[in-house]
Design a protein around this motif. Structure first.
Motif, PDB file in Angstrom:
ATOM      1  N   SER A  69      11.735 -73.705 -21.788  1.00  0.00           N
ATOM      2  CA  SER A  69      12.100 -75.108 -21.518  1.00  0.00           C
ATOM      3  C   SER A  69      13.412 -75.455 -22.210  1.00  0.00           C
ATOM      4  CB  SER A  69      10.996 -76.046 -22.001  1.00  0.00           C
ATOM      5  OG  SER A  69       9.813 -75.774 -21.291  1.00  0.00           O
ATOM      6  N   ARG A  70      13.593 -74.955 -23.421  1.00  0.00           N
ATOM      7  CA  ARG A  70      14.836 -75.232 -24.155  1.00  0.00           C
ATOM      8  C   ARG A  70      16.021 -74.584 -23.430  1.00  0.00           C
ATOM      9  NH1 ARG A  70      14.330 -72.445 -28.371  1.00  0.00           N
ATOM     10  NH2 ARG A  70      12.572 -73.669 -29.099  1.00  0.00           N
ATOM     11  N   SER A  73      16.917 -76.607 -20.491  1.00  0.00           N
ATOM     12  CA  SER A  73      17.549 -77.861 -20.906  1.00  0.00           C
ATOM     13  C   SER A  73      19.005 -77.636 -21.311  1.00  0.00           C
ATOM     14  CB  SER A  73      16.763 -78.459 -22.076  1.00  0.00           C
ATOM     15  OG  SER A  73      17.476 -79.520 -22.639  1.00  0.00           O
ATOM     16  N   ARG A  76      21.713 -77.582 -18.365  1.00  0.00           N
ATOM     17  CA  ARG A  76      21.732 -78.679 -17.377  1.00  0.00           C
ATOM     18  C   ARG A  76      23.128 -79.241 -17.102  1.00  0.00           C
ATOM     19  NH1 ARG A  76      16.582 -81.831 -19.925  1.00  0.00           N
ATOM     20  NH2 ARG A  76      15.058 -80.484 -18.900  1.00  0.00           N
ATOM     21  N   SER A 128      18.274 -74.231 -13.539  1.00  0.00           N
ATOM     22  CA  SER A 128      18.614 -75.491 -14.206  1.00  0.00           C
ATOM     23  C   SER A 128      19.760 -76.195 -13.500  1.00  0.00           C
ATOM     24  CB  SER A 128      19.004 -75.201 -15.659  1.00  0.00           C
ATOM     25  OG  SER A 128      19.199 -76.415 -16.339  1.00  0.00           O
ATOM     26  N   PRO A 151      18.841 -84.098 -22.503  1.00  0.00           N
ATOM     27  CA  PRO A 151      18.227 -82.839 -22.969  1.00  0.00           C
ATOM     28  C   PRO A 151      16.783 -82.994 -23.447  1.00  0.00           C
ATOM     29  CG  PRO A 151      19.873 -83.615 -24.554  1.00  0.00           C
ATOM     30  CD  PRO A 151      19.958 -84.524 -23.357  1.00  0.00           C
ATOM     31  N   HIS A 155      12.326 -80.711 -17.088  1.00  0.00           N
ATOM     32  CA  HIS A 155      13.208 -80.354 -15.966  1.00  0.00           C
ATOM     33  C   HIS A 155      13.110 -81.387 -14.844  1.00  0.00           C
ATOM     34  CE1 HIS A 155      15.312 -77.538 -13.276  1.00  0.00           C
ATOM     35  NE2 HIS A 155      14.428 -77.852 -12.368  1.00  0.00           N
ATOM     36  N   ASN A 158      14.190 -84.965 -15.927  1.00  0.00           N
ATOM     37  CA  ASN A 158      15.651 -85.042 -16.024  1.00  0.00           C
ATOM     38  C   ASN A 158      16.282 -85.095 -14.648  1.00  0.00           C
ATOM     39  OD1 ASN A 158      18.353 -84.697 -17.385  1.00  0.00           O
ATOM     40  ND2 ASN A 158      18.335 -82.910 -16.045  1.00  0.00           N
TER      41      ASN A 158
END
Ligand code: SDX
Length: 378
Positions: A69-70, A73, A76, A128, A151, A155, A158
């Motif tokens: 996930s990081r 992020s 992006r 992403s 951030p 996903h 955002n």
């Protein structure tokens, strides 16, 4: 060659590789991503976790999911050059062309694009960025503004934030996230096959994804969701039986119905229909009316085509759900593309493990040895 070989139009029924990624059981109406039933994933997983599964073949543990996930992020942001390109295209440009051009340009600027060994991290970048690009296209078409990513958001949250310029309620995010998960993978569909053909020449992963994007655009494939909503909102609600009879007698296709593999209800459509029913409970009258018209068309169609194995597919109810989520019809197919990015990248990497140039044969029915004549004597 003795006699004409069997010609499989559309490569129907042709096996061209072995794969562990996805099973589409067209008879039973079942779908599995790496052995996990789509019903279990839709009910208990989410798009990020399912994207990890598709890239790695295993569900992540807590740390693996947090790291994944990081990584999503951190990828992006869009370069100003990409944002300027999106702003530069005429308003009437089909967003799938803009998406294809933007992803190709992102690949052109990515110094690791040609490094096969980096394909796993490049896949994360693609998954992403394609969402940021689709959100940027939607936001710039609607307001000429680009919203920078947040951030801290998931996903999907955002994506909706960048698209709308403000956060969406968590139940709307959850519904969109389930839709993305349901569209994430589907074995050797046309766009995935197109990406595999491209990578089989040892081109790069961005070029393969851009091939897939361009293939998804067609109304027989990813473009059906927008076409189906146009049919649903085209004023046929009053007499769907008459409308459907008209399409069938004209030999045209009912958008959102039928499938090369499913000869029963598409399991994704079953789930999406339930999600739609649950959502319209508190939705505005416009979405409720669209949904009820869709249910009427579904009933009228199945009565006529069910016994021929023509049932709703993933695209039929997607439009009404995306309308509820606040996504405009011209963005439906780009949203299908951002959802399918993990599936495309997974197949591209799987094929490279045992690569073989894809080059089928055609049965030549033309002449040979025709005498060349100079132009003045033709
Ligand atoms: C997606 O492959 C995938 O996995 C794709 C996908 C994915 O997740 O990647 O599932 C996503 O693309 C779903 C499909 C979205 N497309 C549409 O909804 C467009 C409408 N559907 C049809 O065009 C059609 O059903 C296809 C293209 C999806 C599949 O068609 P096939 O397998 O090529 O079948 P066909 O066109 O040869 O039709 C066979 C018969 C014909 O009747 P006959 O001429 O033999 O009498 O079935 C009829 C067709 O007329 N038929 C339809 C129909 N689909 C098939 N008749 C009316 N309406 C339809 N939708």
């Amino acid at each position: 060659m003795d006699g004409k070989p069997t010609i499989n139009l559309g490569l129907e029924g042709i096996y061209f590789m072995e794969s562990k990624i996805c099973k589409v059981d067209g008879k039973a109406g079942k779908l599995y991503y790496y052995g996990y039933d789509i019903e279990a994933l839709a009910a208990r997983s989410n798009f990020e976790e399912t994207s990890y599964l598709l890239l790695h073949g295993e569900l992540p543990n807590v740390k693996q999911l947090a790291d994944f996930s990081r990584a999503l992020s951190e990828e992006r942001n869009l370069d100003d050059k990409i944002i300027d390109m999106i702003k530069s295209v005429p308003k009437e440009t089909n967003p799938m062309h803009t998406l294809s051009a933007a992803m190709d340009l992102i690949g052109a600027y990515d110094k690791n694009a040609e490094k096969t060994a980096d394909n796993e991290s490049t896949s994360i970048r693609i998954i992403s960025k394609i969402a940021s690009v689709v959100a940027a296209i939607g936001s710039i078409r609607a307001t000429s503004q680009y919203t920078h990513p947040d951030p801290k958001l998931s996903h999907t949250a955002n994506f909706l934030y960048m698209l709308n310029g403000e956060p969406k309620p968590k139940e709307v995010v959850k519904l969109a996230d389930t839709m993305f998960l349901l569209h994430a993978e589907h074995s050797s569909n046309a766009s995935t096959f197109s990406g595999i053909v491209t990578i089989s020449t040892l081109s790069d992963i961005y070029s393969a994804v851009v091939s897939a994007i361009n293939t998804l655009k067609g109304p027989l494939h990813g473009g059906a969701d927008e076409a189906a909503l146009k049919m649903i909102t085209g004023g046929i609600g009053k007499d769907p039986d008459k409308y459907i009879d008209g399409i069938i007698s004209s030999g045209n296709r009912i958008m959102g119905f039928g499938h090369r593999v499913y000869k029963t209800y598409d399991p994704r459509a079953v789930i999406i229909k339930e999600q739609l029913k649950a959502a319209i409970g508190d939705s505005d009258s416009r979405v409720k009316e669209i949904a009820e018209t869709a249910f009427g068309i579904e009933e009228a169609t199945i009565k006529r085509t069910g016994q021929k194995g023509i049932w709703p597919n993933v695209d039929f109810f997607s439009g009404p759900v995306y309308s509820y989520v606040g996504i405009e019809p011209e963005l439906f197919t780009p949203v299908f593309a951002l959802s399918r990015a993990p599936g495309w990248c997974s197949h591209i990497m799987e094929y490279l493990k045992d690569n073989r140039l894809i080059r089928p044969t055609v049965y030549y029915t033309g002449e040979t040895g025709r005498p060349y004549k100079e132009i003045n004597s033709r």
